[in-house]
Structure formats: C-alpha cells, structure tokens
Motif scaffolding. Structure first.
Motif, short mmCIF file in Angstrom:
data_model
loop_
_atom_site.label_atom_id
_atom_site.label_comp_id
_atom_site.label_asym_id
_atom_site.label_seq_id
_atom_site.Cartn_x
_atom_site.Cartn_y
_atom_site.Cartn_z
N GLU A 169 43.62 36.33 32.82
CA GLU A 169 42.21 36.21 33.25
C GLU A 169 41.35 35.58 32.16
O GLU A 169 40.42 34.83 32.45
CB GLU A 169 41.69 37.58 33.68
CG GLU A 169 42.20 37.94 35.06
CD GLU A 169 42.05 39.41 35.43
OE1 GLU A 169 42.33 39.75 36.60
OE2 GLU A 169 41.67 40.23 34.55
N PRO A 171 41.64 25.30 39.96
CA PRO A 171 41.80 26.72 40.29
C PRO A 171 43.27 27.15 40.28
O PRO A 171 44.13 26.46 40.82
CB PRO A 171 41.21 26.85 41.70
CG PRO A 171 40.75 25.50 42.11
CD PRO A 171 40.93 24.54 40.99
N THR A 172 43.52 28.28 39.63
CA THR A 172 44.89 28.74 39.41
C THR A 172 44.95 30.25 39.57
O THR A 172 44.05 30.96 39.12
CB THR A 172 45.33 28.37 37.96
OG1 THR A 172 45.09 26.98 37.76
CG2 THR A 172 46.80 28.67 37.72
N ALA A 173 46.02 30.71 40.19
CA ALA A 173 46.20 32.17 40.34
C ALA A 173 47.65 32.52 40.08
O ALA A 173 48.55 31.70 40.29
CB ALA A 173 45.80 32.60 41.75
N SER A 196 41.13 31.98 32.56
CA SER A 196 40.59 31.57 33.88
C SER A 196 41.63 31.58 34.99
O SER A 196 41.46 30.90 36.00
CB SER A 196 39.92 30.19 33.82
OG SER A 196 38.90 30.20 32.89
N VAL A 197 42.72 32.29 34.79
CA VAL A 197 43.74 32.41 35.84
C VAL A 197 43.43 33.70 36.61
O VAL A 197 43.33 34.77 36.02
CB VAL A 197 45.16 32.50 35.25
CG1 VAL A 197 46.19 32.72 36.35
CG2 VAL A 197 45.48 31.25 34.45
N ARG A 198 43.26 33.56 37.92
CA ARG A 198 43.02 34.76 38.74
C ARG A 198 44.32 35.50 38.94
O ARG A 198 45.39 34.88 39.03
CB ARG A 198 42.48 34.36 40.11
CG ARG A 198 41.01 34.06 40.08
CD ARG A 198 40.58 33.52 41.40
NE ARG A 198 41.03 34.37 42.50
CZ ARG A 198 41.33 33.93 43.71
NH1 ARG A 198 41.23 32.67 44.01
NH2 ARG A 198 41.72 34.77 44.64
N VAL A 199 44.25 36.81 39.01
CA VAL A 199 45.45 37.60 39.26
C VAL A 199 45.31 38.22 40.64
O VAL A 199 44.32 38.90 40.93
CB VAL A 199 45.64 38.69 38.18
CG1 VAL A 199 46.82 39.59 38.51
CG2 VAL A 199 45.83 38.03 36.80
N ILE A 200 46.28 37.92 41.52
CA ILE A 200 46.24 38.45 42.88
C ILE A 200 47.41 39.41 43.01
O ILE A 200 48.57 38.99 42.94
CB ILE A 200 46.39 37.32 43.93
CG1 ILE A 200 45.30 36.26 43.74
CG2 ILE A 200 46.36 37.88 45.35
CD1 ILE A 200 45.45 35.03 44.65
N LEU A 238 44.19 25.23 45.21
CA LEU A 238 44.48 26.40 44.36
C LEU A 238 45.98 26.43 44.07
O LEU A 238 46.80 26.35 44.98
CB LEU A 238 44.08 27.67 45.13
CG LEU A 238 44.49 29.01 44.53
CD1 LEU A 238 43.71 29.29 43.26
CD2 LEU A 238 44.27 30.15 45.55
N GLU A 257 40.57 34.34 52.00
CA GLU A 257 39.62 33.59 51.17
C GLU A 257 39.54 32.12 51.57
O GLU A 257 39.10 31.28 50.81
CB GLU A 257 39.89 33.76 49.68
CG GLU A 257 41.31 33.53 49.25
CD GLU A 257 41.49 33.81 47.76
OE1 GLU A 257 41.51 32.85 47.00
OE2 GLU A 257 41.58 34.99 47.38
N ARG A 314 47.70 40.88 32.63
CA ARG A 314 46.62 40.45 33.55
C ARG A 314 45.42 39.96 32.74
O ARG A 314 44.84 38.91 33.05
CB ARG A 314 46.16 41.62 34.42
CG ARG A 314 47.23 42.08 35.39
CD ARG A 314 46.77 43.36 36.09
NE ARG A 314 47.90 43.98 36.76
CZ ARG A 314 47.95 44.25 38.05
NH1 ARG A 314 46.93 43.97 38.82
NH2 ARG A 314 49.01 44.81 38.57
#
Ligand SMILES: NC(=O)c1ccc[n+]([C@@H]2O[C@H](COP(=O)([O-])OP(=O)(O)OC[C@H]3O[C@@H](n4cnc5c(N)ncnc54)[C@H](OP(=O)(O)O)[C@@H]3O)[C@@H](O)[C@H]2O)c1
Length: 215
Positions: A112, A94-96, A115-119, A70, A138, A108
C-alpha cells in the motif's frame, strides 16, 4: 473473463527454461489494443516473478492518454516482489494485489505504501469467483486473464473463462514440465471439459490468432 496468451504449436506458454518470448511485434501490438479495451488485467504472481511484465496498454504512437486497465496480481500471501515493474509503476498505472487472509499486515502495508491496492478475496487462497465479484462491484466489466498456466486453471476449473484469444507462434517447444495454457490437475475427461466455439482464425505475420467463445 477473456483468457489471452501466446502459445507454441504444442500449447506451451513458455519453454523449459521459463523463456516466454513467443509474441511477434505484430502480436504484441494486437495484445496492447486488446488491453486498451479491458478494465482489468489479471496474472498470477508466478508470471510477475518469472517475466516481470509491465502489463500496460501502450498505444502505437503518442503519449498514453489514459492510465490503462487495472493490473491485478494474484498471490495467496501477497508475495509480489516490491522491485517488480508492476509495483514500481503503481503510482502511474492502477495496480492491485489479490490475496487471501494469509497475507501479513507488514506485506499489505509495504504494498500500500507503494500505491498498490490490496484486495482480500478468500481465506487461504484467492477465490477467483469472489475476486471477480469484487472487481465487478467497482465497475470492472471486461477482465483479461494473462496467465500463467496455474492461474488460468484456477479460473477455468470454475467455468470462469468465457472467451479465449490465443496467438499460436510457429514453434514447437516440447517439455512435459513446460507451462501450458492451463495447467493444474486438468479436467478428468474430454466430455466433462468446457467447450468453446471457434469464432475467428486469422494470420498475423507468422502467427495464427484464434478466438473462441464459451459454448
Ligand atoms: N506466453 C504467455 O502468454 C504467457 C503469459 C503468462 C505467463 N507465461 C509463463 O507462464 C509461467 C508462469 O506460470 P505459472 O503457472 O508458473 O505461474 P502463474 O500462474 O503466473 O502464477 C502462479 C501463482 O499465482 C498465484 N495464484 C494463482 N492462483 C491463485 C489463487 N487462486 N489464489 C492465490 N494465489 C494464486 C500463486 O502465487 P503465490 O505462490 O504467491 O500464492 C501461484 O503460485 C512463466 O514461465 C511465464 O513466462 C506465459
């Protein structure tokens, strides 16, 4: 957390112009092997804005079997260029983006949608400890921190760097403003600074690869 970087003999991670092409082809292969064993790779948004890295674990040959670790980019307000390579390849790898409460809803959503998750981990800045806790929850066991100097400082000042792997390239860069392995305010004294034990030193082409563990 493993800090991984390429540095000059004088500890700079980029030249005054921002040029950071310090790694030899042999060292890049070593870094890719290291990445393939990591669950996550963390960098500051400054590195993405300056170098536009891909941050993948590319195998020496053959097709990539796994999607790779990630990739996590830190930015208070989620300011990661939508045209950057990490964002453009987020569907395959996978990218965040790790941000704070300062990140706007529109920012955000734009991430998103790609496909970039925002944490979110922190109110006005990313709290490095909280981010690592969220990643651990996770399943992230091994995280690599790949710079730049300001982001490394954010983790180092909290004692979150357990291991350092640095390839020292045979070049002297100089420059009081050139980024170093860890920038920020710095620790005030030698005595109060985190100490590391040299675990391994090996030659790789013209480079010296050093591996340290936190005491
Ligand atoms: N030789 C190497 O191995 C290597 C590796 C990586 C980078 N580099 C070099 O290092 C230079 C970049 O270093 P840098 O220090 O300028 O930038 P950086 O550390 O990559 O990024 C700094 C940015 O990261 C975000 N950030 C970091 N910690 C944060 C926190 N706790 N909370 C919220 N945001 C946080 C902030 O983004 P926002 O401003 O968006 O909030 C901050 O401006 C480049 O020249 C690059 O080439 C070299």
């Amino acid at each position: 957390m493993v800090l991984s970087a390429a540095a000059s003999i004088d500890g700079k991670i980029a030249a005054a112009s921002g040029d950071s092409a310090l790694s030899s082809p042999e060292d890049l292969r070593r870094v890719h092997r290291l990445r393939s064993r990591a669950d996550a790779i963390l960098v500051g948004a400054g590195t993405v804005r300056a170098d536009d890295p891909l941050l993948t674990a590319r195998p020496a040959r053959g097709p990539r079997a796994a999607p790779g670790p990630l990739r996590v980019v830190l930015s208070s307000a989620g300011r990661v260029p939508l045209g950057s390579r990490v964002v453009r390849t987020a569907r395959e790898t996978p990218t965040a983006v790790a941000c704070s409460g300062l990140a706007r809803e529109g920012t955000r959503r734009a991430l998103e949608a790609r496909s970039v998750r925002v944490i979110e981990a922190g109110r006005a800045r990313v709290d490095p400890g909280l981010l690592l806790e969220k990643l651990a929850a996770e399943g992230v066991r091994t995280a690599m921190l790949e710079g730049g100097g300001s982001t490394v400082w954010e983790f180092a000042r909290l004692g979150l760097v357990d291991e350092i792997r640095v390839a020292v390239a045979p070049v002297l860069l100089g420059g009081s403003r050139s980024p170093t392995l860890a920038d920020g305010a710095g620790f005030p004294t030698v005595r109060g600074s985190p100490r590391f034990r040299l675990e391994r030193a090996s030659r790789l082409g013209g480079d010296l690869v050093l591996q340290y563990a936190r005491i």
